[in-house]
Scaffold this active site. Structure first.
Site, mmCIF file in Angstrom:
data_model
loop_
_atom_site.group_PDB
_atom_site.id
_atom_site.type_symbol
_atom_site.label_atom_id
_atom_site.label_comp_id
_atom_site.label_asym_id
_atom_site.label_seq_id
_atom_site.Cartn_x
_atom_site.Cartn_y
_atom_site.Cartn_z
ATOM 1 N N LYS A 98 0.856 -1.194 0.000
ATOM 2 C CA LYS A 98 0.000 0.000 0.000
ATOM 3 C C LYS A 98 0.888 1.239 0.000
ATOM 4 C CE LYS A 98 -3.946 1.953 2.597
ATOM 5 N NZ LYS A 98 -4.847 1.750 3.760
ATOM 6 N N SER A 135 -9.686 1.857 2.641
ATOM 7 C CA SER A 135 -8.735 2.604 1.838
ATOM 8 C C SER A 135 -7.695 1.737 1.143
ATOM 9 C CB SER A 135 -8.017 3.629 2.727
ATOM 10 O OG SER A 135 -7.239 2.952 3.711
ATOM 11 N N SER A 164 -10.254 -0.430 6.886
ATOM 12 C CA SER A 164 -9.604 -0.250 5.585
ATOM 13 C C SER A 164 -8.909 -1.476 5.014
ATOM 14 C CB SER A 164 -8.593 0.900 5.657
ATOM 15 O OG SER A 164 -9.276 2.120 5.563
#
Ligand SMILES: [Mg+2]
Ligand SMILES: [Zn+2]
Lengths: 497, 106, 510
Positions: A78, A153, A177
């Site tokens: 990420k 996210s 997330s």
């Protein structure tokens, strides 16, 4: 089976066994990324050269006799995690060109275990969002229906793993997330206990909630990834000095002797008949595996959202102050330093980030601190207490991961309706508990023309990751929901339900 | 499911968005001020539900996993290379980071 | 708060009083002063990262992801800094609460990398306590402390474009982050100081104490001690507090003295002219010798303090507190009282020793060995300090050991040698000739108190100086000194001068 579709456990076994090299795996994955990522948009940066160099090192280590738990496993990182020499943006214009000069501890540990970072994955800006639509730098689509969001996210990491552009995705979970995009993309999304995985090198959103964890296609892979990344780190004061059990060797195949709590307040009828049926079936499957279902109550869970939307913005308002145009990142010039700050931050942050900074600044400001921030911290105590009480009568709690399957782009226009996506995941985050979502069935969303995956959320007391992953494994092995559909990418249209 | 829940609202003050944005050093256009005022007002209404909780006897939780006295020994570790550091500076002058005129300290 | 290079350009050394004495029409007014100090702690590394804590160095070389606030970096507290805080608290008799924590103080400033400062808000490491200090006349005073808390320093900004390095009128600034994250102690006093002299006395005591317990170098010229003063006045005898101003930019104790004098004077003039004091921050202008307003309108500060979620709370262990208490050396105020009250030193002598701790330790060893504080003071602060100055060698590093000095004093006390021989011996000991006793024995320098031997010298001298004898007998008794001197010379200085005098007189008058 295509190399790219193999599990992390499978790849590591083969690479360690010498039947395939890390380099071959890496080349196959990079080629697949080049073929499909134009459609999916998982990555903000694909690390072609970096990955090949890392693969060469792994091959050398294997040749030298090392056995690496993640040998040659392609990894999506990420983009809020630092990796030396790579662009690290947190999905924000303010860091669009920032090159990390150091590596996050969790990423470092994955690399040490043999994983190959193949790309930096898209995300909602500074991890604020539940759809990836808040990324300032790219659009990521759900590999199961390109008209839908991958969740957020950690949407880029989820989409990458779902689309076989990586075997493991590293995500971060502040209020859901990892779990929500996991559910939306037919994956296991696992958030360990707060403090299990070092946050050093993770670009902070809300420090007391942020936790790194894996997104994988199997529970076993989640367990292996967790073992590699977890553990105390001297660089993170909030990481916990505590033994990390070898969870991947304790994965169970039944749930005999376990009591699983079903939360009275989480009535799923309002989620629609189809979704309700999926969750009812999931609970029955847990029972069929030998678990005893018990009713538990979390009376203050309903306050989770309100609590979260004070605490997380308050912390983020302070955490994001450092993006000021002085030392790195974007700068928009001004006549004086204050004007420079204001213009830089106006141009560098997107609307959701600004909203949260403003609400957080307000909640901490003089005259409002006690009414908002301190009250939220007290509510947090009550929510954590509710879980403690509930765990007195059960070993695990089962709940929905999300209230719906992945929605279409631009479906959630007002901020609060987006915040509601995390309704079921936020209470566990506030309590710091380990929690995961595991595929539990498929529903056709209203207006949709194909089935989309749903996730069952399991949670357990602090530091009981072994129990949690073990139970999820038993459920996964019995139900095998994940394998019902496969994303069909490239020239072939996505699957039809 | 929370969507149908009726949330009692407190008569709360309107957020002074301009003041808060000043504290947070974010320039806002008039449009943004108006939009954020509405959105933040809406969010605060939801948040005001917390007023229903009796927290008079409750301790605040700053960190959910209890931990104490995490300290390091006073031993040096390597620093970053200066060029690496300054290469990322939006504006540098020699070995320094350069910033525009500083008005008074805040 | 952020400070600037210019604001702390080489500070002078402090001289109090003298020609500097302020106007003396304060009698109708009482000044009320509180002092806030920031003191950099002496540690190997910074507060929350492993970068070296050292003064100076090439700009931006002592930085890492943590102290530069790179995205993702996290703080870990330095244990040594926490111990230093506890030691300081104990030295000032403060309470050390069992529980403490770090908070964030949020405000934007270019030399503060995170745009918040990790500090302590409602649960500092030490609470209360007092600084006891003395004035030049020997009066011992006390000023209570509100708190001492731990925080981190900022980087340094150099202001350019204004020609004089000052922030006002500068067009841009250059930032060096080497100092960012250095552990910083903030020490806040109660408003219990009532003159510039007291302010300096307080600061001297704070400086001596922190330096002697080893927690800071406390060098104002290197910025490891910085202070601001809150000054107000009120009619003498009143209990109410007047409107205060905060004085900044004082670079030396001398500036503190002058700035406070000037500010008290300004406030008295204003009030006596029927005007109002405005609550504001004022900067001290070293060149013009006045304070000037730094802000036209006082900005409302809204620091949004909240507990730092990146750090965990501190539970101060009682055993650590006990150990640190046991490790404290004798504190300056205790030493002062011992020297002045027990040993009879005057304020200047006591202060001179306290400000030179190795010399004080040396002095204590001499006193301990011979129990003659008066002679010990004379030798240590007299001949030995003079030689130290001349040879630029500290007394304690010279070849003269405290035992040697004690031995010398014993020889003088026992009248084995006279003071002239003693002075001579000090020089020889300084050159490394060792034990005075050994020298005396080796070279037969012991004072001659044998009347027969002295009479022999006297007769010799009188024979050689018949004219002087005649003069004496004619009433010119002042030739006596010359004749005694000749005897001393003949005895190579060893004759007991008193005995020579006595016997000479007898001889001449017989
Ligand atoms: Mg301070
Ligand atoms: Zn550092």
């Amino acid at each position: 089976m295509e190399i790219t579709e193999r599990s992390a456990a499978h790849i590591a076994r083969d690479v360690n066994g010498g039947t395939i090299s890390a380099r071959e795996v890496t080349d196959a994955v990079l080629a697949h990324i080049d073929a499909v990522d134009g459609d999916v948009g998982s990555y903000l940066t694909v690390l072609h050269e970096h990955a090949r160099a890392a693969a060469a090192r792994v091959d050398e280590r294997v040749k030298a006799g090392e056995k690496l738990p993640l040998a040659g496993v392609p990894l999506a990182v990420k983009d809020n995690m630092c990796l030396t020499g790579t662009r690290t943006t947190a999905g924000s214009k303010i860091l669009e060109r920032w090159q990390a000069p150091y590596t996050a501890t969790a990423v470092e540990r994955m690399i040490e275990a043999g994983a190959i970072p193949v790309g930096k994955a898209n995300m909602d800006e500074f991890a604020m969002g539940s759809s990836c639509e808040n990324s300032a730098l790219g659009v990521t689509k759900n590999p199961y229906d390109l008209s839908r969001v991958p969740g957020g996210s950690s949407g880029g990491s989820a989409a990458a793993v779902a689309a076989f552009e990586a075997a493991i995705g590293m995500g971060s979970d502040t209020g859901g997330s990892i779990r929500e995009p996991g559910a939306f993309c037919n994956l296991v999304g696992f958030k360990p206990t707060y403090g299990r995985v070092s946050r050093y090198g993770l670009i902070a959103f809300a420090s007391s909630l942020d936790q790194i964890g894996p997104l994988t296609r199997t529970v076993e892979d989640a367990a292996i990834a967790y073992e590699a990344m977890a553990g105390w780190d001297r660089m993170d004061s909030t990481s916990i000095k505590r033994y990390v059990e070898p969870v991947s060797r304790e994965l169970r195949t039944d749930l005999r002797g376990l009591k699983i709590g079903i939360v009275k307040e989480f009535d799923t009828k309002a989620l629609g008949a189809e979704t309700h049926a999926v969750y009812e079936q999931a609970y029955r499957d847990l029972q069929a595996l030998g678990a005893e279902l018990v009713d538990v109550t979390l009376p203050t869970a309903d306050y989770g959202l309100a609590t979260y939307y004070l605490i997380a913005p308050a912390e983020c308002s302070s955490n994001l102050a450092r993006f000021d145009g002085v030392r790195y990142g974007l700068r928009v010039e001004g006549a004086d330093v204050n004007e420079m700050y204001e213009k830089t931050r106006a141009a560098g942050f997107g609307p959701e980030v600004k909203r949260r900074i403003l609400i957080g600044t307000y909640a901490l400001s003089s005259g409002y601190y006690d009414a908002y921030y301190v009250r939220a911290q007290k509510a947090r105590t009550l929510i954590a207490d509710d879980f403690r009480k509930a765990f007195a009568s059960c070993d695990l709690i089962a709940a929905p991961a999300t209230s719906s399957p992945a929605f279409q782009f631009n479906a959630k226009s007002d901020p609060y309706s987006m915040y509601l996506m995390d309704y079921y995941t936020i209470p566990m985050s506030l309590a710091g508990l380990p929690a995961l979502s595991v595929p539990c069935g498929w529903v056709t969303p209203p207006g949709g023309d194909c089935e989309m995956p749903m996730g069952l959320q399991l949670t357990s007391p602090l530091f009981t990751e072994s129990l949690l992953l073990g139970a999820a494994h038993a459920y996964e092995q019995k139900t095998k929901h994940a394998s019902k559909h496969k994303p069909l990418l490239g020239e072939v249209p996505v699957h039809r339900g | 499911m929370p969507t149908n829940r009726s949330i009692p609202t407190l008569s709360s003050e309107k957020i002074d968005v301009r003041y808060v944005a000043k504290l947070a050093r974010i320039a806002l256009t008039d449009d943004e001020v108006e939009r954020f005022e509405t959105q933040l007002g809406d969010l605060l209404e939801h948040v005001n539900a917390l007023a229903k909780l009796d927290v008079s006897q409750v301790a605040a939780t700053a960190q959910v996993v209890e931990s104490r006295n995490v300290e390091r020994d006073d031993e040096p570790t390597p620093c970053l290379d200066r060029e690496t550091v300054l290469a990322q500076a939006p504006q540098r002058q020699g070995a320094f980071f350069r910033v525009p005129r500083i008005i008074a300290a805040d | 708060m952020s400070d600037t290079v210019s604001a702390r350009a080489a500070g002078g050394t402090h001289e109090v009083g003298g020609g500097e004495a302020g106007p003396q029409r304060h009698s109708n007014w009482e000044a009320v002063i509180g002092i806030e100090c920031h003191v950099e702690l002496k540690t190997e590394t910074k507060m929350f990262c492993g970068c070296r804590n050292e003064f100076g160095g090439e700009p931006n070389t002592k930085v890492c992801p943590v102290c530069l606030a790179l995205p993702g970096a996290l703080p870990v507290a330095n244990h040594a800094a926490i111990e230093h805080m506890i030691s300081a608290g104990l030295a000032f008799d403060a309470e050390i609460p069992a529980f403490s924590k770090f908070d964030r103080k949020n405000y934007f400033y270019p030399d503060m990398p995170k745009d918040y400062q990790i500090s302590q808000y409602d649960m500092p490491l030490t609470v209360g306590g007092a600084v006891r200090y003395w004035l030049e006349d020997g009066t011992v005073k006390e000023c209570r402390l509100t708190r001492i808390h731990l925080e981190e320093d900022t980087g340094k900004s150099t202001h350019a474009g204004s020609g004089d390095g000052r922030i006002a009128g500068s067009t841009y600034s250059l930032v060096d982050f080497n100092r960012a994250g250095v552990p910083l102690m903030e020490c806040v006093s109660e408003p219990e100081i009532h003159s510039a002299d007291e302010a300096v006395g307080y600061l001297e005591a704070l400086r001596r104490t922190l330096q002697q317990i080893g927690v800071s170098d406390v060098k104002m010229e290197e910025g490891s001690l910085r202070c601001d003063a809150n000054v107000s006045i009120r009619p003498a005898g009143s209990k109410e507090l007047g409107t205060k101003t905060e004085i900044k930019n004082m670079n030396s104790f001398r500036s503190v003295y002058r700035a406070i004098e000037s500010e008290i004077e300004r406030q008295i003039s204003l009030v006596e002219a029927g005007e109002r004091i405005v609550q504001e921050t004022r900067g001290w202008d070293e060149v013009r010798g006045v304070t000037h307003s730094m802000r036209s309108k006082e900005q409302a500060h809204d620091y949004r303090y909240f507990p730092d979620p990146d750090l965990v709370p501190l539970e101060v262990e009682r055993v650590d507190v006990d150990r640190l208490r046991a490790e404290l050396p004798e504190l300056p105020i205790a030493r002062f009282e011992r020297y002045t009250k027990e040993l009879g030193l005057d304020v200047k002598q006591a202060t001179q020793l306290i400000d030179n701790l190795p010399l004080a330790t040396y002095f204590d060893a001499v006193v301990k060995a011979n129990n003659n504080p008066k002679q010990s003071t004379n030798f240590v602060l007299g001949d030995l300090s003079r030689l130290a100055n001349e040879t630029e060698t500290p007394v304690h590093e010279s070849p003269v050991t405290p035992q040697h000095v004690a031995e010398l004093i014993t020889l003088v006390e026992a009248k084995t040698i006279n003071s002239k021989i003693a002075k001579d011996l000090v020089e020889r000991m300084w050159r490394g000739e060792g034990s005075p006793k050994a020298i005396v024995e080796r070279e037969g320098l012991a004072q001659t108190s044998d009347p027969t031997a002295i009479v022999a010298f006297i007769e010799e001298v009188l024979t050689a100086n018949e004219k002087s004898v005649t003069d004496y007998k004619a009433g010119k008794t002042n030739v006596m000194g010359f004749l005694v001197g000749q005897v001393m010379k003949a005895s190579k200085g060893k004759a007991d001068p008193q005995l020579v005098n006595q016997l000479m007189k007898q001889k001449l008058e017989s």
